[in-house]
Design a protein around this motif. Sequence first.
Motif, PDB file in Angstrom:
ATOM      1  N   PHE A  70      60.169  34.985 -56.045  1.00  0.00           N
ATOM      2  CA  PHE A  70      60.499  33.584 -55.804  1.00  0.00           C
ATOM      3  C   PHE A  70      59.396  32.673 -56.326  1.00  0.00           C
ATOM      4  CE2 PHE A  70      59.977  29.877 -52.986  1.00  0.00           C
ATOM      5  CZ  PHE A  70      61.110  29.179 -53.357  1.00  0.00           C
ATOM      6  N   LEU A  71      58.158  32.996 -56.031  1.00  0.00           N
ATOM      7  CA  LEU A  71      57.033  32.172 -56.490  1.00  0.00           C
ATOM      8  C   LEU A  71      56.927  32.179 -58.006  1.00  0.00           C
ATOM      9  CD1 LEU A  71      54.382  33.143 -53.793  1.00  0.00           C
ATOM     10  CD2 LEU A  71      55.700  31.008 -53.953  1.00  0.00           C
ATOM     11  N   GLU A  72      57.242  33.298 -58.621  1.00  0.00           N
ATOM     12  CA  GLU A  72      57.210  33.385 -60.080  1.00  0.00           C
ATOM     13  C   GLU A  72      58.274  32.482 -60.701  1.00  0.00           C
ATOM     14  OE1 GLU A  72      55.617  34.376 -63.641  1.00  0.00           O
ATOM     15  OE2 GLU A  72      54.813  34.920 -61.684  1.00  0.00           O
ATOM     16  N   ILE A  92      68.397  32.693 -61.016  1.00  0.00           N
ATOM     17  CA  ILE A  92      69.483  32.012 -60.290  1.00  0.00           C
ATOM     18  C   ILE A  92      69.235  32.074 -58.786  1.00  0.00           C
ATOM     19  CG2 ILE A  92      71.939  32.139 -59.714  1.00  0.00           C
ATOM     20  CD1 ILE A  92      72.389  33.015 -62.662  1.00  0.00           C
ATOM     21  N   LEU A  93      68.849  33.248 -58.279  1.00  0.00           N
ATOM     22  CA  LEU A  93      68.538  33.378 -56.851  1.00  0.00           C
ATOM     23  C   LEU A  93      67.383  32.452 -56.459  1.00  0.00           C
ATOM     24  CD1 LEU A  93      68.664  37.258 -56.382  1.00  0.00           C
ATOM     25  CD2 LEU A  93      70.341  35.598 -55.558  1.00  0.00           C
ATOM     26  N   GLY A  94      66.343  32.474 -57.265  1.00  0.00           N
ATOM     27  CA  GLY A  94      65.165  31.655 -56.984  1.00  0.00           C
ATOM     28  C   GLY A  94      65.479  30.169 -56.993  1.00  0.00           C
ATOM     29  N   GLN A  95      66.300  29.748 -57.939  1.00  0.00           N
ATOM     30  CA  GLN A  95      66.674  28.333 -58.009  1.00  0.00           C
ATOM     31  C   GLN A  95      67.453  27.922 -56.762  1.00  0.00           C
ATOM     32  OE1 GLN A  95      69.002  27.221 -61.433  1.00  0.00           O
ATOM     33  NE2 GLN A  95      69.268  25.127 -60.722  1.00  0.00           N
ATOM     34  N   LYS A 110      53.726  30.274 -50.344  1.00  0.00           N
ATOM     35  CA  LYS A 110      52.548  30.343 -51.219  1.00  0.00           C
ATOM     36  C   LYS A 110      51.316  30.821 -50.458  1.00  0.00           C
ATOM     37  CE  LYS A 110      54.181  26.571 -54.147  1.00  0.00           C
ATOM     38  NZ  LYS A 110      53.979  25.156 -54.522  1.00  0.00           N
ATOM     39  N   LYS A 111      51.291  30.589 -49.146  1.00  0.00           N
ATOM     40  CA  LYS A 111      50.130  30.955 -48.334  1.00  0.00           C
ATOM     41  C   LYS A 111      50.258  32.322 -47.666  1.00  0.00           C
ATOM     42  CE  LYS A 111      49.015  26.156 -47.426  1.00  0.00           C
ATOM     43  NZ  LYS A 111      49.045  25.057 -46.446  1.00  0.00           N
TER      44      LYS A 111
END
Length: 197
Positions: A70-72, A92-95, A110-111
């Motif tokens: 996801f972060l990528e 697509i999933l990440g978006q 992110k943390k």
Amino acid sequence: MKKRIALLSDVHGNSTALSAVVEDLKKRDVDTCWFLGDLVMPGPGNNELFDLLAGINTDIYIKGNWDDCFLEVIKSHSTLDLSDESDVYIGILGQYVYEKLSTNNRDKIKKFETCATRVINNLKISISHNLPDKNYGSALIPVAETSNFNELFINSSFDIAVYGHVHHQLLRYSSQGQLVINPGTIGEPFFCAFKTE
């Protein structure tokens, strides 16, 4: 002092399954929860996942390989390789998750820590998604050699290592007698996609 800790792992965006686990935990005498990674994707769950974990006193959040995916996507959405089916799928999933998640929850992911250490009742515990320095791969599948599990112990001072990733409950020992625990998966069933040959 006795302390009861719930180990949770591999939700994979399945808010229905996480909700059921949380309801069960609320009936038990649990002091805190440790989340071992893979909170988001490929399922559609988003902000409610964070709310559910916050509601059961989760104080450790480990970053799983899907959380990294996801972060990528956030970092490199313009450089996805559209000729690679897995890049398109993850993109697509990440978006979708990105558009649904609040800015606050994006920042929380992110943390997330790669690994953590805690001392409970004089026991030193290593906490990771897979290996402490690698949150992906098949090194720790249930049928792996004991030498692979030795890698969970960064140094010999650890008494216990807990990890997720392989979607399979596990209780075993390192070659030095240190306890290894995997709570299994919340959001996806176990299937052995790894070759053991």
